[in-house]
Design an enzyme around this catalytic site. Structure first.
Site, PDB file in Angstrom:
ATOM      1  N   HIS A 187     -11.520  25.514 -19.083  1.00  0.00           N
ATOM      2  CA  HIS A 187     -11.293  25.333 -17.599  1.00  0.00           C
ATOM      3  C   HIS A 187     -10.956  23.882 -17.035  1.00  0.00           C
ATOM      4  O   HIS A 187      -9.540  23.557 -17.261  1.00  0.00           O
ATOM      5  CB  HIS A 187     -12.352  25.022 -16.600  1.00  0.00           C
ATOM      6  CG  HIS A 187     -12.309  24.575 -15.069  1.00  0.00           C
ATOM      7  ND1 HIS A 187     -11.790  25.420 -13.880  1.00  0.00           N
ATOM      8  CD2 HIS A 187     -11.884  22.934 -14.013  1.00  0.00           C
ATOM      9  CE1 HIS A 187     -11.109  25.124 -12.282  1.00  0.00           C
ATOM     10  NE2 HIS A 187     -11.618  23.942 -13.328  1.00  0.00           N
ATOM     11  N   GLU A 188     -11.283  22.589 -18.062  1.00  0.00           N
ATOM     12  CA  GLU A 188     -11.152  21.498 -17.965  1.00  0.00           C
ATOM     13  C   GLU A 188      -9.801  20.893 -19.067  1.00  0.00           C
ATOM     14  O   GLU A 188      -9.039  20.913 -19.122  1.00  0.00           O
ATOM     15  CB  GLU A 188     -12.307  20.709 -18.784  1.00  0.00           C
ATOM     16  CG  GLU A 188     -13.721  20.674 -17.386  1.00  0.00           C
ATOM     17  CD  GLU A 188     -12.536  20.162 -15.807  1.00  0.00           C
ATOM     18  OE1 GLU A 188     -11.824  20.306 -15.497  1.00  0.00           O
ATOM     19  OE2 GLU A 188     -13.769  21.373 -14.835  1.00  0.00           O
TER      20      GLU A 188
ATOM     21  N   GLU B  44      -5.343  23.090 -10.454  1.00  0.00           N
ATOM     22  CA  GLU B  44      -5.802  24.282 -10.620  1.00  0.00           C
ATOM     23  C   GLU B  44      -5.285  25.210 -11.219  1.00  0.00           C
ATOM     24  O   GLU B  44      -5.925  25.778 -11.152  1.00  0.00           O
ATOM     25  CB  GLU B  44      -6.492  24.429  -9.038  1.00  0.00           C
ATOM     26  CG  GLU B  44      -7.997  24.595  -9.184  1.00  0.00           C
ATOM     27  CD  GLU B  44      -9.495  23.105 -10.267  1.00  0.00           C
ATOM     28  OE1 GLU B  44      -8.721  22.360  -9.812  1.00  0.00           O
ATOM     29  OE2 GLU B  44     -10.411  24.270 -10.220  1.00  0.00           O
TER      30      GLU B  44
ATOM     31  N   HIS C 124      -6.876  22.252 -16.980  1.00  0.00           N
ATOM     32  CA  HIS C 124      -6.270  20.953 -16.517  1.00  0.00           C
ATOM     33  C   HIS C 124      -5.791  20.366 -17.924  1.00  0.00           C
ATOM     34  O   HIS C 124      -4.529  19.429 -17.778  1.00  0.00           O
ATOM     35  CB  HIS C 124      -7.376  19.918 -16.254  1.00  0.00           C
ATOM     36  CG  HIS C 124      -7.698  20.384 -14.653  1.00  0.00           C
ATOM     37  ND1 HIS C 124      -7.437  21.183 -13.764  1.00  0.00           N
ATOM     38  CD2 HIS C 124      -9.061  21.195 -13.759  1.00  0.00           C
ATOM     39  CE1 HIS C 124      -7.151  21.068 -12.472  1.00  0.00           C
ATOM     40  NE2 HIS C 124      -9.751  21.354 -13.041  1.00  0.00           N
TER      41      HIS C 124
END
Ligand code: ZN
Length: 510
Positions: A264-265, A303, A268
């Site tokens: 997830h990160e 996101e 980003h």
């Protein structure tokens, strides 16, 4: 030097301060000893005030006026014109927000967050209530200061998702509910535990860390320009595209925790690392309204990238079909009885649950709708803070068929309202919708994409995302990006189709 060059030089210095603020925040959330909190709080407050005074200064106004006159005839679609428009918009809004209101919000927010943490730990909503009432009143003042046409919520969400409104969210939520609720009911009716519980075993943390690094590197995160550390609440933050920090957290039993937080990160991080170099230190890599050095088009757009890599790619059968072997090599005993198929099922199990951050892809957006609808009703005065636990529990029952046994696992679970972050929750759902829409467009435009993903080759997708989205930084609004990529503005249909296809197959609902 042209007037635009003078403006750019001034903005670059302001941008440097925002990156220094990010450095302090990264350190605070990863390395700083607990005792450093109050002096760090003062450092952040001093630097934030200094940065704001530079941004709302007469010098900014003078340089902006001159640069606007000079660029007036230039292509209105150019990066230069866009940088000036965005700076102008943020400047006008910042000017309308009184410094004393910002100071009151910061002071009460810090106290309120500390009280919330205690109230949550002790399951004591009445203790938090007066602070929440205070933060709600300040958010209403903030909305009035920013200004709006239809609804105070529109002013608050402007800080995170320019162009989004309460009315549009109402429609988006109705569409999502109509698609998700029946799907969830069908899944719940057939769900049963998997043959083997993989999360009873223990997974060595050093081996988990190595895997997190490998998987994030595989999808393209560049460790020459980035780092992976651990943090209790994982996040990504950058100090320009050349220094992008990601974090994850580890659970000795629950292996997916670290793997999916890292993906997830890293999602980003890929956005930030792939912004065009010429946008570094410009208005197109900072949110001047939130005073935050960040390169994505909006919070929802950022996101989109994290959820695309975490969910659409990272939770796909192709991903684990390709990479399960790595997992088993790292944990031969723990995963001895598992295969790619079982692991895929184990990390995609759908179950209505009480806690948003533990929710699966199907139920996640229901948690967001509940929060957003409550925020909108609070701002309208349609419900009162006093009634929140009852309202929360009734909505949980309606959307997820569960009633929280206590407020700790109900209305007190999220930090957002304690520091006053009204308007930010919907950006998670907007990210989910965008991720499905963008990947659907990529599949249409890249005939070989499925084969590339099955082969573990992520570079073509990363290149496509960079060309179409990442490299532009904040130059385009989220809706503009979507129209350029897919020909449509925000549309719930691809997300609903993705969820139906995936889970009808996974749960054999046909
Ligand atoms: Zn995120």
């Amino acid at each position: 030097m042209t007037a635009y060059d003078d403006f750019t030089a001034h903005i670059a210095k302001y941008h440097d301060l925002l990156c220094i603020l990010n450095t302090l925040k990264w350190d605070m959330r990863t390395m700083m000893p607990a005792a450093g909190a109050s002096s760090r709080g003062r450092q952040l407050a001093s630097l934030t005030t200094l940065a704001k005074s530079i941004f709302v200064s007469d010098e900014t106004a003078r340089l902006l006026d001159a640069a606007e006159n000079e660029v007036a005839s230039a292509d209105s679609d150019s990066y230069r014109a866009r940088a000036l428009r965005q700076t102008r918009d943020a400047y006008e809004i910042q000017k309308r927000i009184p410094a004393e209101l910002v100071a009151r919000m910061a002071a009460l927010g810090a106290e309120s967050e500390a009280v919330w943490a205690k109230a949550r730990a002790e399951n004591d909503f009445p203790r938090f209530k007066p602070y929440l009432k205070g933060m709600l009143a300040l958010n209403i003042e903030l909305a009035e200061a920013i200004g709006y046409d239809d609804h105070p919520f529109d002013a608050l969400i402007l800080q995170f998702e320019p162009g989004m409104t309460a009315a549009r969210l109402h429609q988006i939520f109705a569409e999502l509910k109509a698609g998700i609720s029946p799907l969830l009911a069908r899944i719940v009716a057939v769900d049963e535990p998997l043959a083997i519980d993989l999360w009873e075993a223990e997974y060595d943390l050093a081996a988990q860390k190595k895997l997190c690094r490998e998987l994030t590197e595989l999808i393209g995160f560049d460790y020459d320009r980035g780092r992976l550390d651990s943090a209790p609440h994982p996040f990504e933050i950058s100090f320009t595209r050349d220094d992008v920090r990601i974090t994850t957290r580890y659970d000795a039993n629950y292996l997916p925790m670290s793997l999916f937080a890292a993906l997830h990160e890293a999602g980003h991080g890929l956005y930030e690392q792939n912004i065009a170099p010429e946008l570094t230190r410009t208005a197109l890599t900072a949110d001047f309204l939130g005073q935050y050095a960040v390169g994505g088009a909006s919070f929802g757009a950022h996101e989109f990238s994290s959820r695309l890599w975490e969910n659409q790619i990272g939770r796909s059968p192709a991903f684990w079909g390709r990479h399960f072997g790595r997992l088993r090599a790292a944990f031969p005993q723990q995963l001895a009885a598992a295969d790619a198929e079982l692991f895929y099922r184990a990390v995609n199990r759908v179950r209505p649950s009480l806690i948003r951050v533990e929710a699966d892809e199907v139920t996640y957006n229901l948690h967001i709708m509940l929060r957003t609808e409550i925020e909108i009703a609070l701002l309208e005065g349609a419900i009162a803070v006093d009634d929140l636990p009852e309202v929360w529990n009734a909505k949980m029952q309606e959307y997820l068929g569960l009633t929280p046994p206590d407020d700790r696992r109900g209305v007190l679970q999220d930090v957002h309202w304690s520091f006053g972050g009204f308007g930010s929750f919907p950006t998670y759902t907007i990210g989910n919708i965008m991720a499905a829409q963008v990947l659907a467009a990529a599949r249409e435009q890249m005939p070989d994409l499925a084969a590339q993903l099955a082969a573990g080759d992520y570079q073509p997708l990363l290149t496509w995302l960079t060309e179409n989205i990442y490299r532009h930084g904040r130059a385009y609004r989220a809706d503009e990006l979507l129209k350029r990529v897919s020909g449509e503005s925000l549309n719930t249909a691809p997300l609903l189709a993705y969820l139906e296809n995936k889970y009808i197959d996974l749960y054999a609902l046909n």
